[in-house]
Write a protein that holds these residues in place. Structure first.
Motif, short mmCIF file in Angstrom:
data_model
loop_
_atom_site.label_atom_id
_atom_site.label_comp_id
_atom_site.label_asym_id
_atom_site.label_seq_id
_atom_site.Cartn_x
_atom_site.Cartn_y
_atom_site.Cartn_z
N GLY A 135 48.00 1.75 70.36
CA GLY A 135 49.42 1.40 70.36
C GLY A 135 49.76 0.33 69.35
O GLY A 135 50.82 0.35 68.70
N ARG A 136 48.84 -0.61 69.15
CA ARG A 136 49.12 -1.73 68.24
C ARG A 136 49.18 -1.27 66.78
O ARG A 136 49.94 -1.82 65.99
N ILE A 137 48.39 -0.25 66.43
CA ILE A 137 48.41 0.25 65.05
C ILE A 137 49.75 0.91 64.76
O ILE A 137 50.26 0.84 63.62
N ALA A 138 50.34 1.53 65.78
CA ALA A 138 51.65 2.17 65.60
C ALA A 138 52.72 1.13 65.31
O ALA A 138 53.57 1.32 64.43
N TYR A 139 52.69 0.01 66.02
CA TYR A 139 53.66 -1.04 65.77
C TYR A 139 53.40 -1.71 64.42
O TYR A 139 54.33 -2.06 63.70
N TYR A 140 52.14 -1.88 64.09
CA TYR A 140 51.80 -2.50 62.80
C TYR A 140 52.30 -1.65 61.64
O TYR A 140 52.77 -2.18 60.63
N ARG A 141 52.19 -0.34 61.78
CA ARG A 141 52.65 0.57 60.71
C ARG A 141 54.12 0.93 60.85
O ARG A 141 54.62 1.79 60.12
N ASN A 142 54.79 0.30 61.79
CA ASN A 142 56.22 0.52 62.03
C ASN A 142 56.51 2.00 62.33
O ASN A 142 57.50 2.56 61.86
N ASN A 143 55.64 2.59 63.14
CA ASN A 143 55.82 3.99 63.52
C ASN A 143 55.51 4.19 65.01
O ASN A 143 54.72 5.05 65.39
N VAL A 189 49.84 -14.53 61.22
CA VAL A 189 50.87 -14.85 62.19
C VAL A 189 51.88 -13.72 62.29
O VAL A 189 52.30 -13.32 63.39
N LYS A 190 52.26 -13.15 61.14
CA LYS A 190 53.21 -12.04 61.13
C LYS A 190 52.63 -10.83 61.85
O LYS A 190 53.33 -10.18 62.64
N THR A 191 51.37 -10.54 61.61
CA THR A 191 50.71 -9.41 62.26
C THR A 191 50.63 -9.62 63.77
O THR A 191 50.84 -8.69 64.55
N LEU A 192 50.33 -10.85 64.18
CA LEU A 192 50.26 -11.16 65.61
C LEU A 192 51.60 -10.92 66.30
O LEU A 192 51.66 -10.38 67.41
N ASN A 193 52.68 -11.29 65.63
CA ASN A 193 54.02 -11.08 66.18
C ASN A 193 54.35 -9.59 66.30
O ASN A 193 55.00 -9.16 67.25
N ILE A 194 53.89 -8.82 65.33
CA ILE A 194 54.16 -7.38 65.33
C ILE A 194 53.42 -6.68 66.46
O ILE A 194 54.00 -5.89 67.21
N TRP A 199 44.14 7.24 57.37
CA TRP A 199 43.99 8.59 57.92
C TRP A 199 43.69 8.60 59.41
O TRP A 199 43.69 9.65 60.05
N ILE A 200 43.46 7.42 59.98
CA ILE A 200 43.27 7.31 61.43
C ILE A 200 44.58 6.87 62.05
O ILE A 200 45.07 5.77 61.77
N ASN A 201 45.16 7.72 62.90
CA ASN A 201 46.43 7.38 63.53
C ASN A 201 46.23 6.97 65.00
O ASN A 201 45.10 6.88 65.47
N SER A 202 47.34 6.77 65.70
CA SER A 202 47.26 6.32 67.09
C SER A 202 46.54 7.31 67.98
O SER A 202 45.74 6.94 68.84
#
Length: 234
Positions: free
Chosen positions: A86-94, A2-7, A36-39
């Protein structure tokens, strides 16, 4: 979960049919992506998927229609990279909101052009123009999404109940059917293009309503500020 979905849902509104299952899958995948895989890497993966789709169509034109089946893999790869960058950037807070937005739109547009050109190579006669028309209409849809973001303040990549994922599924189905029923791609693409034209008019009308409402609201606020200044100066 649920937390990940909100992020991952931050700064984006989804209205497409598959939004619930798609968001859950994205929420699961962002937790599994190696550090090692970024946005940018995911954006490159998504672009490679579009290149694979375009290459498969060209191979189908010059060699065998069975090459068209490789577009399925291309659409899956494109979905993976394009949906997670884009979602990985928000998940990693970057997140890099404006950089990511600009890069994503640019890469998607180039990928769409490549697929449209590939279709024009595959198609015969006047049917070639369908590829050009589809690219133009898809570009219109992208512009509408950006204007809606600018005017309404909330970014959505969907047009009603259809989003990029549904478009990939529909295109994949059309191309796959062409393998087994030659020339069916012409008629199905005609229908898809007509529907996209209709959808664009509907979304454009909604956009104009939002823009008009914003104009009215800004005029109201400006009038109130002038009245306030007049009272203070009286």
């Amino acid at each position: 979960m649920v937390k990940t979905l909100n992020i991952i849902a931050k700064d984006r509104k989804r209205t497409n049919i598959l939004k619930n299952s798609e968001q859950k899958l994205i929420a699961y995948l962002v937790q599994k992506i190696p550090s090692w895989i970024n946005s940018d890497g995911l954006t490159a993966i998504g672009f490679f998927g579009n290149v694979l789709v375009a290459s498969s169509i060209v191979m189908g034109a010059f060699f065998s229609r069975y090459w068209l089946l490789m577009t399925i893999a291309g659409f899956i790869i494109n979905w993976f990279g394009d949906s997670l960058d884009g979602r990985i950037a928000y998940y990693r807070n970057n997140p890099r909101k404006w950089y990511g937005f600009s890069l994503d739109i640019t890469v998607d547009w180039v990928g769409t052009i490549l697929i449209g050109l590939a279709y024009m190579i595959y198609a015969e006669g006047a049917w070639k123009y369908l590829g050009f028309l589809f690219v133009v209409l898809y570009g219109w849809q992208m512009i509408t999404a950006q204007l809606r973001y600018k005017v309404g303040g909330q970014y959505s990549i969907d047009s009603g109940i259809f989003g990029p994922t549904e478009v990939r599924i529909i295109l994949g189905a059309i191309i796959t059917l062409e393998v087994f029923i030659p020339h069916s791609i012409y008629y199905l693409t005609t229908f898809a293009t007509a529907f996209l034209l209709y959808s664009n008019f509907v979304e454009a009308r909604k956009l104009l309503k939002i823009a008009n409402q914003r104009d009215i609201e800004e005029k109201r606020i400006k009038a109130e500020e002038i009245q306030k200044q007049n009272r203070e100066n009286a």
